[in-house]
Design a protein around this motif. Structure first.
Motif, PDB file in Angstrom:
ATOM      1  N   GLU A   1      45.174  33.294  39.715  1.00 56.20           N
ATOM      2  CA  GLU A   1      45.637  34.229  40.735  1.00 56.20           C
ATOM      3  C   GLU A   1      47.082  33.862  41.078  1.00 56.20           C
ATOM      4  OE1 GLU A   1      42.521  35.439  43.850  1.00 56.20           O
ATOM      5  OE2 GLU A   1      41.741  33.523  43.129  1.00 56.20           O
ATOM      6  N   GLY A   2      47.887  34.876  41.407  1.00 53.18           N
ATOM      7  CA  GLY A   2      49.283  34.638  41.724  1.00 53.18           C
ATOM      8  C   GLY A   2      49.465  33.674  42.886  1.00 53.18           C
ATOM      9  N   GLY A   3      50.304  32.655  42.705  1.00 50.18           N
ATOM     10  CA  GLY A   3      50.575  31.680  43.751  1.00 50.18           C
ATOM     11  C   GLY A   3      49.539  30.597  43.905  1.00 50.18           C
ATOM     12  N   LYS A   4      48.535  30.580  43.043  1.00 43.00           N
ATOM     13  CA  LYS A   4      47.423  29.645  43.153  1.00 43.00           C
ATOM     14  C   LYS A   4      47.707  28.369  42.360  1.00 43.00           C
ATOM     15  CE  LYS A   4      42.330  29.853  42.592  1.00 43.00           C
ATOM     16  NZ  LYS A   4      41.250  30.752  42.089  1.00 43.00           N
ATOM     17  N   ARG A   5      47.143  27.256  42.828  1.00 45.75           N
ATOM     18  CA  ARG A   5      47.249  25.979  42.124  1.00 45.75           C
ATOM     19  C   ARG A   5      45.976  25.755  41.312  1.00 45.75           C
ATOM     20  NH1 ARG A   5      51.123  22.588  45.681  1.00 45.75           N
ATOM     21  NH2 ARG A   5      51.801  24.164  47.167  1.00 45.75           N
ATOM     22  N   PRO A   6      46.104  25.430  40.019  1.00 45.52           N
ATOM     23  CA  PRO A   6      44.902  25.219  39.215  1.00 45.52           C
ATOM     24  C   PRO A   6      44.175  23.952  39.622  1.00 45.52           C
ATOM     25  CG  PRO A   6      46.864  24.690  37.950  1.00 45.52           C
ATOM     26  CD  PRO A   6      47.339  25.276  39.240  1.00 45.52           C
TER      27      PRO A   6
END
Length: 584
Positions: free
Chosen positions: A461-466
């Motif tokens: 998802e946009g802006g998300k940290r894996p």
């Protein structure tokens, strides 16, 4: 005070960087003799020091940290220097094109900084699906700009230095800048990894840097210089991290990501300019008389480590000692932890992660009761922890072979445990003209956005940290005094590596070098995995008799541990890699 060039005048011959003991280890039990080193290892002795210590994955990086500490620098000052030198001498594992988690202890407070990479704002859950709607093959996704997350390491280093640094920012950057200009000798390990690498040569900047004109890797001992990286570092030294996230360096990163010929990404200048480090509450839990602390989500590492240790605490691990019985308990505890990890853990900004429930003593006791001492459970199912709000189905991510770990204790008793990564070896296999490789961290997301009709917690998802498995760890004793600093690279295997190291240090009371070199073993809720080429192979029949499906696999851990003893500091650096533990 400027750090002088002692390090750079002693580059010839790694013997100058040996970890000769300065004080005698003081453990409550005698350290076991070091096991015979498997092929490919270099036998090492524990390093000892009276004032301060750094354990890192390359002698030149460790020595840079040692020089900073000798100049009066803090543990964080040394961590900055070590990380930037690692970018040069161990480029396959970490660097300013990647991200990191840092745990800091100041004698009173435990703080964690999240410098994990983020997905570009334009990223969607279908990022790693092919035209047929099926997940892409791993390296089809990795190589190129598509897999590159917004780097966090530079901002993390600056944030930590502003909070806890003592020496000027320019001074802690200068050793790496000078080494980039003057050059360093290519190590056997770097040469070997370049020889095995299949994709890096396709990037023209990386090819010109790492390879000869005929395509062969530059030989062991070749002096490798990186003037572009020196200029980048000096720009950051002068203008701060903003010079990385805006301006020419940022433009170079975006152009490298979006300009890839076959697999471009969609990172923008706004993605870089908007990146922020998150300070998060440390996740701490008890183990016998100790307190184990580390990084919470988006890392799954410390949650899983604490779940494993809670199961092991129900047994007398000191009496079990190293062998198949200990491996049985470690594997079963790992199955339970990895089952929960897969279901519940992702970026807490996007998913409500029930950390309190996953580490609740009553819940952990009920999970430990599922272990049969005589029979493997096979595949564990996730539990039903208390304090849930919402959760979504999870899936495992890619693995982080391109990772390193740094452990540091300074003369004031401050400690840094930092695990740092560009994900796979050599990251996305693309190199900026500013002199550094870029990560492929977005392949740590699940490639499949929906499973069984439920959205995957770790989807893109946009802006998300894996989600990560990195588990930088600091251990306090029963009086809340610093006892140990430990961590390892190794992808999802990090969790088992760190848990094994904690048992070795806290239950078996072993010398940290012996602990680092113990054979690796455990389970990720699949087969029980024993490290090939070690004494663990001999445990296979006993484990199979308990119903384990056993696989012998390479497990290249990189444990770097420092223990505080009455006589001083004692450190160990995993013999599977080329690091050392040295101090003053």
């Amino acid at each position: 005070m400027k750090v002088q060039g002692i390090l750079w005048r002693s580059l010839v011959g790694l013997g100058f960087l040996s970890a000769a003991p300065l004080v005698a280890p003081a453990f409550s039990q005698p350290a076991a003799p070091a096991p015979e080193a498997p092929t490919g290892r270099t036998a090492k002795s524990a390093g000892s020091a009276t004032q301060d210590m750094v354990a890192a994955a390359n002698p030149l990086a460790a020595q840079a940290g040692r020089e900073i500490l000798a100049a009066g620098g803090s543990a964080v000052d040394a961590a900055v220097a070590v990380q930037l030198v690692l970018n040069l001498v161990e480029p396959q594992s970490s660097g300013i094109g990647g991200g990191a988690f840092l745990v800091f202890w100041d004698g009173t407070t435990m703080t964690t900084l999240d410098g994990r990479e983020k997905a570009p704002a334009a990223a969607t859950p279908e990022r790693f699906l092919g035209p047929d709607g099926k997940p892409m093959k791993f390296y089809d996704a990795v190589v190129g700009g598509r897999s590159v997350g917004v780097p966090g390491t530079v901002r993390l280093l600056e944030t930590a230095h502003r909070n806890w640094g003592k020496l000027p920012w320019k001074d802690v950057i200068e050793p790496a800048a000078r080494l980039a200009e003057n050059g360093f000798a290519i190590s056997p390990r770097l040469n070997g990894l370049l020889t095995q690498e299949k994709y890096l040569q396709n990037d023209p900047v990386a090819r010109a840097y790492f390879y000869e004109a005929d395509g062969t890797p530059k030989a062991v001992g070749t002096i490798l210089r990186n003037p572009a990286f020196a200029r980048t570092l000096r720009t950051i030294a002068e203008k701060g991290a903003d010079a990385f996230y805006t301006g020419e360096i940022a433009q170079d990163i975006v152009a490298t990501v979006t300009g890839h010929a076959t697999n471009p990404g969609d990172m923008t200048l706004d993605d870089l300019a908007n990146y922020k480090v998150e300070e998060r509450a440390a996740l701490c839990g008890p183990y016998r008389s100790y307190k184990i602390c580390g990084m919470g989500p988006p890392s799954s590492g410390q949650v899983a480590v604490q779940q494993i240790m809670a199961t092991l605490e129900t047994q007398d691990m000191a009496a079990l000692k190293l062998g198949p019985e200990a491996a049985h308990w470690m594997a079963e505890a790992g199955r339970l932890a990895f089952a929960d990890r897969a279901l519940y853990i992702a970026d807490p900004a996007f998913v409500s992660v029930p950390v309190k429930g996953l580490t609740d003593p009553g819940y952990l006791k009920s999970r430990a009761a599922l272990v049969d001492p005589n029979r493997s459970m096979g595949k564990a199912q996730p539990g039903d922890p208390p304090f849930q709000k919402t959760f979504r189905w999870g899936a495992s991510e890619g693995i982080e072979f391109g990772t390193s770990h740094i452990s540091i204790v300074d003369r004031n008793g401050n400690a840094v445990s930092m695990t740092t990564t560009i994900e796979d070896g050599f990251g996305a296999r693309i190199m900026t003209r500013s002199g550094f490789l870029l990560n492929n961290e977005l392949t740590d997301f699940s490639f499949t956005p929906v499973e069984d009709g439920k959205p995957v917690a770790n989807r893109v998802e946009g802006g998300k940290r894996p989600r990560s498995s990195m588990a930088p760890t600091i251990v306090l004793d029963g009086n809340d005094k610093l006892y140990a600093v430990v961590g390892s690279p190794g992808g999802s295997l990090i969790i088992n590596y760190v848990a094994k190291a904690l048992v070795g240090l806290l239950d078996w009371k072993l010398d940290p070098q012996v602990v680092a070199d113990l054979p690796n073993f455990g389970s990720r809720n699949g087969p029980t995995e024993l490290e090939a080429g070690t004494e663990a192979e001999a445990w296979k029949p006993a484990l199979e008799a308990k119903g384990h499906e056993v696989r012998l696999i390479p497990q290249t851990s990189g444990i770097h541990a420092i223990v505080v003893t009455p006589s001083g500091l004692v450190g160990g650096a995993d013999s599977r890699r080329e690091g050392v533990a040295i101090g003053n």
